[in-house]
Design an enzyme around this catalytic site. Structure first.
Site, PDB file in Angstrom:
ATOM      1  CB  ALA A 108       5.001  -5.215  -3.129  1.00  0.00           C
ATOM      2  CE  LYS A 109      -1.719  -3.580   2.956  1.00  0.00           C
ATOM      3  NZ  LYS A 109      -1.065  -2.842   4.014  1.00  0.00           N
TER       4      LYS A 109
END
Ligand code: PPE
Length: 305
Positions: free
Chosen positions: A158-159
């Site tokens: 995930a960012k």
């Protein structure tokens, strides 16, 4: 890096004036880092402004949001259109685009689920991330003493905003030690990525980069470079790398939306640069691809109008 303001920022479906794009100090995400973001670039192309792999970036944003149980009010296609509208409203071509999905004001406490999901998109001109001269001379990198987050701690796929504490600790260490950038190893000692870039090495003509399970972000620039390199008949391996693979590389380079493709000159003071022939060829190819000058990759360039 200083931000150069543009006219408008997209906030929850509306284009608001740059200076009015404010939020309350008790905004949930500001306290616990529970938010996800993207970094996208748009370039001037022969057919007007074009956003590089815009839909792929937005799909990644929604995947990041899913991991953190956040559902934006609009579908992916709506956010793609929002980016195009924003660029048109700002009358800008070459820019960096920063979508953010976050939790708004109203609830506080460690359970993020009751909070309202909000979304903003800003864009502004952003020059060379690691300095203009880095494209020529290459950057000096150090292997960080900080380890990359693990898949079962804070997932690197995930960012997420809070996850960047890990990258920033490594960046601060590198900058204070006089280097330009840090490379993080994962908990098992394998190379993951830079603080905001994927890393590649070249040895005996073969290009290698760590696999996603090594804890690197599944970079869109990384994916693009792998495809472009294979189309140029280079062998590309996604394989685990150790620290000495960096030291013994004939060439090494970083890839990222903000960074683009940047040669690495040294790792821990062992010389691997400036840019070798394969790095140069890929830099040049990438430069043309993102600017819509290579028809083979025209689907990657999503025109604003
Ligand atoms: N690894 C990390 C940790 C990372 O943050 C990025 C992007 C990449 C690899 C490359 O991914 P991609 O952009 O999809 O090729 N880093 C973003 C944020 C940089 C920042 O300083 O902020 C970016 O490049 O937009």
């Amino acid at each position: 890096m200083p931000i150069t303001p543009t006219k408008k920022i997209w906030m929850d479906g509306e284009l608001v004036d740059w200076e009015d794009a404010n939020i309350h100090v008790l905004t949930h995400s500001l306290h616990y880092g529970w938010a996800v973001f993207e970094g996208i670039r748009a370039y001037e192309t022969p057919n007007g402004p074009g956003v590089f792999r815009l839909t792929d970036h937005m799909k990644r944003l929604y995947r990041s949001a899913k991991i953190y149980c956040m559902e934006p009010d609009i579908p992916v296609e709506g956010s793609v259109q929002a980016v195009k509208d924003l660029i048109a409203a700002n009358e800008i071509a070459t820019c960096y685009i920063r979508p953010l999905v976050y939790l708004g004001y109203g609830e506080i406490g460690l359970n993020p689920l009751p909070s309202k999901v909000r979304m903003s998109i800003a864009c502004w001109p952003w020059g060379a991330y690691l300095g203009e001269e880095a494209f020529e001379t290459g950057v000096r990198a150090m292997v960080s003493s900080w380890r990359r987050l693990d898949n079962n701690m804070i997932p690197p796929q995930a960012k997420a905003c809070g996850q960047y504490l890990n990258s920033s600790l490594a960046k601060v260490e590198a900058v204070k030690a006089g280097y330009d950038e840090a490379i993080l190893l994962n908990a098992h000692g394998y190379v993951s990525d830079g603080t905001g870039e994927n890393v590649f090495v070249v040895r005996d003509g073969v290009i290698s980069t760590p696999p996603a399970h090594a804890g690197c972000l599944g970079g869109i620039t990384r994916d693009s470079i792998i495809q472009v390199a294979r189309d140029l008949d280079y062998e590309v391996r996604e394989t685990e790398l150790v620290r000495t693979d960096l030291y013994l590389a004939d060439e090494a380079f970083f890839t990222g939306t903000a960074a683009e493709v940047v040669p690495v000159r040294e790792v821990d003071d062992r010389v691997v640069g400036p840019a070798g022939p394969i790095t140069r060829r890929l830099m040049e190819a990438f430069h043309n691809v993102v600017r819509g000058k290579d028809d083979r990759y025209k689907d990657w360039v999503e025109l604003v109008r």
